[in-house]
Design a protein around this motif. Structure first.
Motif, PDB file in Angstrom:
ATOM      1  N   ARG A   1       2.531  23.928 -16.295  1.00  0.00           N
ATOM      2  CA  ARG A   1       3.407  24.489 -17.335  1.00  0.00           C
ATOM      3  C   ARG A   1       2.618  24.907 -18.573  1.00  0.00           C
ATOM      4  N   ALA A   2       1.547  24.180 -18.858  1.00  0.00           N
ATOM      5  CA  ALA A   2       0.716  24.493 -20.024  1.00  0.00           C
ATOM      6  C   ALA A   2      -0.305  25.589 -19.721  1.00  0.00           C
ATOM      7  N   GLY A   3      -0.313  26.068 -18.463  1.00  0.00           N
ATOM      8  CA  GLY A   3      -1.238  27.136 -18.087  1.00  0.00           C
ATOM      9  C   GLY A   3      -2.634  26.655 -17.759  1.00  0.00           C
ATOM     10  N   GLY A   4      -2.779  25.364 -17.506  1.00  0.00           N
ATOM     11  CA  GLY A   4      -4.095  24.792 -17.217  1.00  0.00           C
ATOM     12  C   GLY A   4      -4.478  24.867 -15.750  1.00  0.00           C
ATOM     13  N   ASP A   5      -5.690  24.455 -15.469  1.00  0.00           N
ATOM     14  CA  ASP A   5      -6.231  24.439 -14.108  1.00  0.00           C
ATOM     15  C   ASP A   5      -5.759  23.174 -13.387  1.00  0.00           C
ATOM     16  N   THR A   6      -5.059  23.347 -12.282  1.00  0.00           N
ATOM     17  CA  THR A   6      -4.491  22.217 -11.547  1.00  0.00           C
ATOM     18  C   THR A   6      -5.313  21.835 -10.309  1.00  0.00           C
ATOM     19  N   ALA A   7      -6.466  22.449 -10.106  1.00  0.00           N
ATOM     20  CA  ALA A   7      -7.236  22.247  -8.869  1.00  0.00           C
ATOM     21  C   ALA A   7      -7.560  20.767  -8.627  1.00  0.00           C
ATOM     22  N   LYS A   8      -7.990  20.064  -9.660  1.00  0.00           N
ATOM     23  CA  LYS A   8      -8.339  18.645  -9.524  1.00  0.00           C
ATOM     24  C   LYS A   8      -7.130  17.841  -9.039  1.00  0.00           C
ATOM     25  N   TRP A   9      -5.979  18.104  -9.626  1.00  0.00           N
ATOM     26  CA  TRP A   9      -4.766  17.371  -9.272  1.00  0.00           C
ATOM     27  C   TRP A   9      -4.253  17.783  -7.901  1.00  0.00           C
ATOM     28  N   ASP A  10      -4.425  19.051  -7.543  1.00  0.00           N
ATOM     29  CA  ASP A  10      -4.045  19.510  -6.201  1.00  0.00           C
ATOM     30  C   ASP A  10      -4.850  18.763  -5.139  1.00  0.00           C
ATOM     31  N   ARG A  11      -6.153  18.587  -5.377  1.00  0.00           N
ATOM     32  CA  ARG A  11      -7.007  17.859  -4.429  1.00  0.00           C
ATOM     33  C   ARG A  11      -6.588  16.393  -4.330  1.00  0.00           C
ATOM     34  N   ARG A  12      -6.282  15.818  -5.469  1.00  0.00           N
ATOM     35  CA  ARG A  12      -5.871  14.411  -5.483  1.00  0.00           C
ATOM     36  C   ARG A  12      -4.547  14.213  -4.737  1.00  0.00           C
ATOM     37  N   ILE A  13      -3.612  15.106  -4.958  1.00  0.00           N
ATOM     38  CA  ILE A  13      -2.320  15.038  -4.273  1.00  0.00           C
ATOM     39  C   ILE A  13      -2.506  15.213  -2.767  1.00  0.00           C
ATOM     40  N   GLU A  14      -3.362  16.131  -2.382  1.00  0.00           N
ATOM     41  CA  GLU A  14      -3.631  16.350  -0.962  1.00  0.00           C
ATOM     42  C   GLU A  14      -4.210  15.080  -0.314  1.00  0.00           C
ATOM     43  N   ALA A  15      -5.129  14.427  -0.997  1.00  0.00           N
ATOM     44  CA  ALA A  15      -5.717  13.196  -0.458  1.00  0.00           C
ATOM     45  C   ALA A  15      -4.668  12.102  -0.358  1.00  0.00           C
ATOM     46  N   LEU A  16      -3.798  11.990  -1.335  1.00  0.00           N
ATOM     47  CA  LEU A  16      -2.752  10.975  -1.300  1.00  0.00           C
ATOM     48  C   LEU A  16      -1.763  11.236  -0.161  1.00  0.00           C
ATOM     49  N   GLU A  17      -1.471  12.491   0.093  1.00  0.00           N
ATOM     50  CA  GLU A  17      -0.533  12.835   1.175  1.00  0.00           C
ATOM     51  C   GLU A  17      -1.105  12.473   2.545  1.00  0.00           C
ATOM     52  N   LYS A  18      -2.413  12.400   2.634  1.00  0.00           N
ATOM     53  CA  LYS A  18      -3.057  12.024   3.912  1.00  0.00           C
ATOM     54  C   LYS A  18      -3.160  10.508   4.101  1.00  0.00           C
ATOM     55  N   ALA A  19      -2.977   9.774   3.014  1.00  0.00           N
ATOM     56  CA  ALA A  19      -3.159   8.312   3.063  1.00  0.00           C
ATOM     57  C   ALA A  19      -2.123   7.642   3.957  1.00  0.00           C
TER      58      ALA A  19
ATOM     59  N   PHE B   1       0.815  -1.211   0.000  1.00  0.00           N
ATOM     60  CA  PHE B   1       0.000   0.000   0.000  1.00  0.00           C
ATOM     61  C   PHE B   1       0.854   1.270   0.000  1.00  0.00           C
ATOM     62  N   ASP B   2       1.851   1.342   0.872  1.00  0.00           N
ATOM     63  CA  ASP B   2       2.678   2.553   0.958  1.00  0.00           C
ATOM     64  C   ASP B   2       3.439   2.807  -0.338  1.00  0.00           C
ATOM     65  N   ASP B   3       3.971   1.750  -0.953  1.00  0.00           N
ATOM     66  CA  ASP B   3       4.677   1.902  -2.231  1.00  0.00           C
ATOM     67  C   ASP B   3       3.724   2.370  -3.324  1.00  0.00           C
ATOM     68  N   TYR B   4       2.516   1.846  -3.308  1.00  0.00           N
ATOM     69  CA  TYR B   4       1.510   2.237  -4.296  1.00  0.00           C
ATOM     70  C   TYR B   4       1.148   3.716  -4.153  1.00  0.00           C
ATOM     71  N   VAL B   5       0.930   4.165  -2.922  1.00  0.00           N
ATOM     72  CA  VAL B   5       0.586   5.577  -2.689  1.00  0.00           C
ATOM     73  C   VAL B   5       1.745   6.474  -3.110  1.00  0.00           C
ATOM     74  N   ALA B   6       2.976   6.076  -2.803  1.00  0.00           N
ATOM     75  CA  ALA B   6       4.144   6.875  -3.205  1.00  0.00           C
ATOM     76  C   ALA B   6       4.232   6.974  -4.728  1.00  0.00           C
ATOM     77  N   TRP B   7       3.971   5.860  -5.428  1.00  0.00           N
ATOM     78  CA  TRP B   7       3.992   5.877  -6.889  1.00  0.00           C
ATOM     79  C   TRP B   7       2.882   6.781  -7.438  1.00  0.00           C
ATOM     80  N   MET B   8       1.693   6.673  -6.849  1.00  0.00           N
ATOM     81  CA  MET B   8       0.583   7.526  -7.298  1.00  0.00           C
ATOM     82  C   MET B   8       0.911   8.999  -7.078  1.00  0.00           C
ATOM     83  N   LEU B   9       1.525   9.319  -5.931  1.00  0.00           N
ATOM     84  CA  LEU B   9       1.916  10.708  -5.654  1.00  0.00           C
ATOM     85  C   LEU B   9       2.881  11.223  -6.712  1.00  0.00           C
ATOM     86  N   ARG B  10       3.892  10.438  -7.040  1.00  0.00           N
ATOM     87  CA  ARG B  10       4.848  10.855  -8.076  1.00  0.00           C
ATOM     88  C   ARG B  10       4.139  11.081  -9.408  1.00  0.00           C
ATOM     89  N   SER B  11       3.263  10.165  -9.765  1.00  0.00           N
ATOM     90  CA  SER B  11       2.537  10.273 -11.038  1.00  0.00           C
ATOM     91  C   SER B  11       1.650  11.512 -11.065  1.00  0.00           C
TER      92      SER B  11
END
Length: 185
Positions: free
Chosen positions: A167-185, A147-157
């Motif tokens: 970098r492309a100037g897009g909206d990162t809100a969705k990915w910011d939320r996902r990263i935040e949830a992964l950091e809490k796992a 589980f921990d290795d999987y979460v670390a891989w998902m965080l990197r991805s």
């Protein structure tokens, strides 16, 4: 190759049935004729309910696995366990299982060539409640390994995708939320 590996795990007297849509794929498995029955057919439709104690569905995306289970519902519900290995979007498969009356018994994470694969063991029965985060990543308590290795891989991805979008100037809100949830796992 996977069938050969699986056959090595069978105990003396065990028997297996391999199903595939294409006869050509099944022809590769003829070396196991004394321990395996091969059947050409679409999904679980070539099994009778109760014929299989365990059903393994692997090597495809979550949506196709869910479709196979839906179309072969009688055989799937009669099996003691479903061993499922989606090559993409395990969260979609978890959602399908829970919404359709399957209980997730355990999960494992294995790696091959730097890619992580989730293996879900489930059976017909009352599903536990899952939070949005648990649907995304699985329940830590149900993971046998990785589980921990999987979460670390998902965080990197997720961070890499988020950085590309930024970098492309897009909206990162969705990915910011996902990263935040992964950091809490």
């Amino acid at each position: 190759a996977m069938l050969a590996y699986g056959m090595d795990l069978l105990k003396e007297g065990d028997y297996a049935t391999a199903l595939d849509l294409f006869e050509k794929v099944l022809a590769r498995d003829k070396g196991f004729q004394n321990r395996i029955d091969t059947r050409c057919g679409d999904g679980l439709g070539v099994l009778t309910p109760g014929e299989a104690e365990a059903i393994i569905i692997a090597g495809m995306g979550s949506e196709l696995i869910a479709d196979i289970i839906k179309q072969g519902e009688k055989a799937a519900r009669a099996a003691k366990s479903l061993i499922l290995c989606p090559h993409s979007h395990p969260e979609k498969l978890r959602t399908f299982l829970i919404k359709n009356g399957y209980r997730i018994l355990s999960e494992s994470c294995v790696t091959e060539d730097g890619k992580f694969y989730i293996i879900i063991k489930a059976k017909s029965g009352q599903a536990e409640a899952y939070s949005a985060e648990e649907l995304e990543m699985g329940k830590r308590a149900l993971f046998d390994d990785g589980f921990d290795d999987y979460v670390a891989w998902m965080l990197r991805s997720c961070r890499a995708i988020r950085d590309e979008i930024e970098r492309a100037g897009g909206d990162t809100a969705k990915w910011d939320r996902r990263i935040e949830a992964l950091e809490k796992a």
